[in-house]
Motif scaffolding. Structure first.
Motif, PDB file in Angstrom:
ATOM      1  N   PRO A  34       0.812  -1.038   0.101  1.00  0.00           N
ATOM      2  CA  PRO A  34       0.201   0.234  -0.257  1.00  0.00           C
ATOM      3  C   PRO A  34       0.996   1.315   0.242  1.00  0.00           C
ATOM      4  O   PRO A  34       2.346   1.273   0.615  1.00  0.00           O
ATOM      5  N   GLY A  35       0.113   2.092   0.004  1.00  0.00           N
ATOM      6  CA  GLY A  35       1.147   3.959  -0.522  1.00  0.00           C
ATOM      7  C   GLY A  35       1.030   4.321   0.164  1.00  0.00           C
ATOM      8  O   GLY A  35       1.201   4.447   1.509  1.00  0.00           O
ATOM      9  N   GLY A  36      -0.710   5.236   1.054  1.00  0.00           N
ATOM     10  CA  GLY A  36      -0.386   5.624   1.751  1.00  0.00           C
ATOM     11  C   GLY A  36       0.062   7.195   2.095  1.00  0.00           C
ATOM     12  O   GLY A  36       0.895   8.187   1.034  1.00  0.00           O
ATOM     13  N   HIS A  37       0.489   7.204   2.705  1.00  0.00           N
ATOM     14  CA  HIS A  37       1.847   8.555   3.560  1.00  0.00           C
ATOM     15  C   HIS A  37       3.087   8.397   2.916  1.00  0.00           C
ATOM     16  O   HIS A  37       3.979   8.814   2.343  1.00  0.00           O
ATOM     17  N   LEU A  38       3.365   7.233   2.289  1.00  0.00           N
ATOM     18  CA  LEU A  38       4.233   6.287   1.661  1.00  0.00           C
ATOM     19  C   LEU A  38       4.077   6.612  -0.186  1.00  0.00           C
ATOM     20  O   LEU A  38       5.657   6.686  -0.293  1.00  0.00           O
ATOM     21  N   LYS A  39       3.303   7.308  -0.322  1.00  0.00           N
ATOM     22  CA  LYS A  39       2.414   7.946  -1.494  1.00  0.00           C
ATOM     23  C   LYS A  39       2.882   6.163  -2.966  1.00  0.00           C
ATOM     24  O   LYS A  39       3.898   5.304  -2.707  1.00  0.00           O
ATOM     25  N   GLY A  40       2.081   6.333  -3.744  1.00  0.00           N
ATOM     26  CA  GLY A  40       2.364   5.116  -4.775  1.00  0.00           C
ATOM     27  C   GLY A  40       2.098   3.511  -3.785  1.00  0.00           C
ATOM     28  O   GLY A  40       0.962   2.838  -4.308  1.00  0.00           O
ATOM     29  N   ASN A  41       3.399   3.227  -3.575  1.00  0.00           N
ATOM     30  CA  ASN A  41       3.665   1.784  -3.061  1.00  0.00           C
ATOM     31  C   ASN A  41       4.225   1.951  -1.633  1.00  0.00           C
ATOM     32  O   ASN A  41       5.019   3.197  -1.729  1.00  0.00           O
ATOM     33  N   CYS A  42       4.911   0.713  -1.066  1.00  0.00           N
ATOM     34  CA  CYS A  42       5.621   0.564  -0.062  1.00  0.00           C
ATOM     35  C   CYS A  42       7.282  -0.454  -0.340  1.00  0.00           C
ATOM     36  O   CYS A  42       7.193  -0.846   0.723  1.00  0.00           O
ATOM     37  N   ASP A  43       7.141  -0.032  -1.944  1.00  0.00           N
ATOM     38  CA  ASP A  43       8.110  -1.691  -2.276  1.00  0.00           C
ATOM     39  C   ASP A  43       9.590  -0.927  -1.401  1.00  0.00           C
ATOM     40  O   ASP A  43       9.745  -2.191  -1.257  1.00  0.00           O
ATOM     41  N   GLU A  44       9.262   0.004  -1.370  1.00  0.00           N
ATOM     42  CA  GLU A  44      11.099  -0.043  -0.691  1.00  0.00           C
ATOM     43  C   GLU A  44      10.839  -0.048   0.541  1.00  0.00           C
ATOM     44  O   GLU A  44      12.309  -1.076   0.942  1.00  0.00           O
ATOM     45  N   LEU A  45       9.817   0.270   1.073  1.00  0.00           N
ATOM     46  CA  LEU A  45      10.295  -0.372   2.993  1.00  0.00           C
ATOM     47  C   LEU A  45      10.680  -1.877   3.164  1.00  0.00           C
ATOM     48  O   LEU A  45      11.032  -3.011   3.599  1.00  0.00           O
ATOM     49  N   ILE A  46       9.315  -2.369   1.709  1.00  0.00           N
ATOM     50  CA  ILE A  46       9.144  -3.928   1.965  1.00  0.00           C
ATOM     51  C   ILE A  46      11.067  -4.391   1.543  1.00  0.00           C
ATOM     52  O   ILE A  46      11.179  -5.190   1.962  1.00  0.00           O
ATOM     53  N   PHE A  47      10.936  -3.850   0.761  1.00  0.00           N
ATOM     54  CA  PHE A  47      12.451  -4.660   0.235  1.00  0.00           C
ATOM     55  C   PHE A  47      13.510  -4.448   0.543  1.00  0.00           C
ATOM     56  O   PHE A  47      14.612  -5.309   1.482  1.00  0.00           O
ATOM     57  N   LEU A  48      13.754  -3.137   2.076  1.00  0.00           N
ATOM     58  CA  LEU A  48      14.617  -2.931   2.806  1.00  0.00           C
ATOM     59  C   LEU A  48      14.111  -3.743   4.085  1.00  0.00           C
ATOM     60  O   LEU A  48      15.795  -4.411   4.982  1.00  0.00           O
ATOM     61  N   THR A  49      13.093  -4.268   4.315  1.00  0.00           N
ATOM     62  CA  THR A  49      13.036  -5.086   5.920  1.00  0.00           C
ATOM     63  C   THR A  49      12.966  -6.856   5.034  1.00  0.00           C
ATOM     64  O   THR A  49      14.088  -7.642   5.364  1.00  0.00           O
ATOM     65  N   LEU A  50      13.285  -6.966   3.515  1.00  0.00           N
ATOM     66  CA  LEU A  50      13.729  -8.310   2.862  1.00  0.00           C
ATOM     67  C   LEU A  50      15.699  -8.555   3.107  1.00  0.00           C
ATOM     68  O   LEU A  50      15.925  -9.348   3.752  1.00  0.00           O
ATOM     69  N   LEU A  51      15.570  -7.529   2.580  1.00  0.00           N
ATOM     70  CA  LEU A  51      17.511  -7.188   2.988  1.00  0.00           C
ATOM     71  C   LEU A  51      17.875  -7.227   4.417  1.00  0.00           C
ATOM     72  O   LEU A  51      18.545  -9.040   4.605  1.00  0.00           O
ATOM     73  N   HIS A  52      16.886  -6.907   5.455  1.00  0.00           N
ATOM     74  CA  HIS A  52      17.646  -7.207   6.415  1.00  0.00           C
ATOM     75  C   HIS A  52      16.895  -8.419   7.546  1.00  0.00           C
ATOM     76  O   HIS A  52      17.978  -8.953   8.191  1.00  0.00           O
ATOM     77  N   GLY A  53      15.764  -8.434   6.725  1.00  0.00           N
ATOM     78  CA  GLY A  53      15.157  -9.972   7.059  1.00  0.00           C
ATOM     79  C   GLY A  53      15.907 -11.474   6.820  1.00  0.00           C
ATOM     80  O   GLY A  53      16.102 -11.926   7.436  1.00  0.00           O
ATOM     81  N   GLY A  54      17.376 -10.992   6.086  1.00  0.00           N
ATOM     82  CA  GLY A  54      17.660 -12.208   4.934  1.00  0.00           C
ATOM     83  C   GLY A  54      17.352 -13.003   4.172  1.00  0.00           C
ATOM     84  O   GLY A  54      18.140 -13.978   3.635  1.00  0.00           O
ATOM     85  N   MET A  55      16.803 -12.490   3.576  1.00  0.00           N
ATOM     86  CA  MET A  55      15.765 -13.375   2.461  1.00  0.00           C
ATOM     87  C   MET A  55      17.385 -13.057   1.426  1.00  0.00           C
ATOM     88  O   MET A  55      17.656 -12.265   0.837  1.00  0.00           O
ATOM     89  N   SER A  56      17.631 -14.577   0.996  1.00  0.00           N
ATOM     90  CA  SER A  56      17.958 -14.798  -0.212  1.00  0.00           C
ATOM     91  C   SER A  56      17.738 -14.203  -1.540  1.00  0.00           C
ATOM     92  O   SER A  56      16.763 -13.247  -2.152  1.00  0.00           O
ATOM     93  N   ASP A  57      19.053 -13.696  -1.907  1.00  0.00           N
ATOM     94  CA  ASP A  57      18.555 -12.570  -3.584  1.00  0.00           C
ATOM     95  C   ASP A  57      18.466 -13.584  -4.891  1.00  0.00           C
ATOM     96  O   ASP A  57      18.068 -13.234  -5.740  1.00  0.00           O
TER      97      ASP A  57
END
Length: 376
Positions: free
Chosen positions: A39-62
């Motif tokens: 969802p976008g909301g106050h992040l506008k458009g979508n929150c793909d960047e927030l999700i990706f930052l979480t995947l990175l720190h969560g340790g998902m395999s690239d």
């Protein structure tokens, strides 16, 4: 080693969850994010960047196709809004600062051009990012910058990724300011983005940094009435002073947790980039004292991520005698939903944000800074 052991024993004695419990909660959260809406909301458009930052720190395999989907989305994302651009810079610096330095420099250009005349940031608007140049003087200066990219940290849980830093610096110059004022939420995320840019060897205008810090100084509330500084472990010697969404002169609300914790992270960042010791900064210490006096952990996950940033950036285990991580972990684990998400929002799609914030807290995602400052 002894300090770590003592910390673990203290946590166990207090009945805190085990590391295995934390890892399992993160794993379930990542599974939710694989198919979660953006969802976008106050992040506008979508929150793909927030999700990706979480995947990175969560340790998902690239190697994971979900990881690759979000990586492409972040790299291709237009530079339109402050939250998204700051998070994009954080993502690309965390993933591979050497490879994506030009894109990170574009994020820096957006951020410096979207600073308001009072030092804040609002939601932002597109700017010209075509005039970024290499800082050849720094690049040819010999020494450490001439060496091969420096290998840095390995992410847990997934395939091993080696992070590199660029060999040379790039420079951005402020082309304009945008508006007269903004808000302290956008402003704290702008600071996070600028820190990522700086760590990717993007040279930032000092006027921007000084003006940004000046805003945090001037918007900090006066000391709490009857404040007892001796009761505060962190920020020793300071009287508690916090922040709200605007400032004490144009917002009737008292200081509150999310803005005060976010502000502490921001002031540490500016002291670091400007080459100063944040532990000697009275404004930062007063903010740390406020967090200690009013310490809380709760299910405001936006705040919990801000608390994590304050703790990691200030490099402290406790605020006011409260171990912020081991106080927060039980609250997060007890409130995880059955599908692996966090949040009880009326619009369930927005639980994606809370899930990301919770995982970033649990992973202690924020990298600390050098106490002597980082100015180059």
């Amino acid at each position: 080693m002894l300090v770590l052991l003592a910390t673990l024993l203290t946590a166990q004695a207090a009945g805190a969850p085990s590391q295995k419990d934390i890892d399992e909660a993160v794993k379930k959260g990542l599974e939710f994010l694989k198919t979660a809406p953006s969802p976008g909301g106050h992040l506008k458009g979508n929150c793909d960047e927030l999700i990706f930052l979480t995947l990175l720190h969560g340790g998902m395999s690239d190697k994971n196709p979900v990881f690759q989907k979000y990586l492409k989305s972040v790299v291709d994302a237009p530079l339109n809004h402050t939250y998204n651009v700051a998070l994009k810079a954080m993502c690309l610096e965390e993933y591979d600062a050497a490879q994506y330095q030009p894109q990170i420099a574009q994020c820096a250009q957006f951020l410096v051009d979207n600073q308001a005349t009072n030092g804040q940031w609002s939601y932002g608007r597109p700017t010209d990012v075509s005039k970024i140049v290499m800082d050849n003087k720094v690049a040819s200066g010999g020494g450490k910058d001439e060496k091969k990219p420096e290998k840095k940290g390995v992410i847990n849980f997934g395939a091993e990724r080696v992070k590199t830093t660029p060999k040379t610096w790039m420079v951005v110059a402020q082309q304009k300011t945008t508006g007269e004022a903004g808000d302290n939420s956008n402003s704290q995320y702008a600071a996070l983005g600028l820190r990522a840019c700086f760590d990717a060897k993007i040279r930032l205008p000092e006027t921007v940094l000084h003006l940004a810090r000046k805003w945090w100084v001037e918007s900090q509330h006066p000391p709490d009435d009857g404040a007892d500084a001796k009761a505060v472990i962190s920020g020793e010697g300071a009287r508690p002073q916090g922040w709200n969404y605007k400032s004490h002169t144009n917002d009737e609300r008292k200081p509150y947790h999310a803005m005060s914790a976010g502000a502490v992270g921001a002031t540490v960042i500016y002291e670091y980039i400007l080459g100063r010791d944040f532990r000697k900064d009275k404004v930062t210490n007063a903010g740390v004292a406020w967090i200690g006096k009013h310490f809380a952990v709760n299910t405001n996950y936006y705040y919990m991520y801000a608390l994590e940033r304050a703790g990691m950036l200030y490099d402290v285990e406790s605020f006011g005698g409260n171990n912020w991580y081991w106080k927060g972990v039980p609250v997060l684990l007890q409130n995880q939903n059955g599908d692996g998400s966090w949040g009880k929002r009326e619009n369930k799609d927005e639980n994606t944000w809370d899930t990301c914030f919770a995982i970033l807290f649990l992973k202690k995602a924020t990298r600390g800074v050098a106490t002597g400052g980082g100015k180059r």
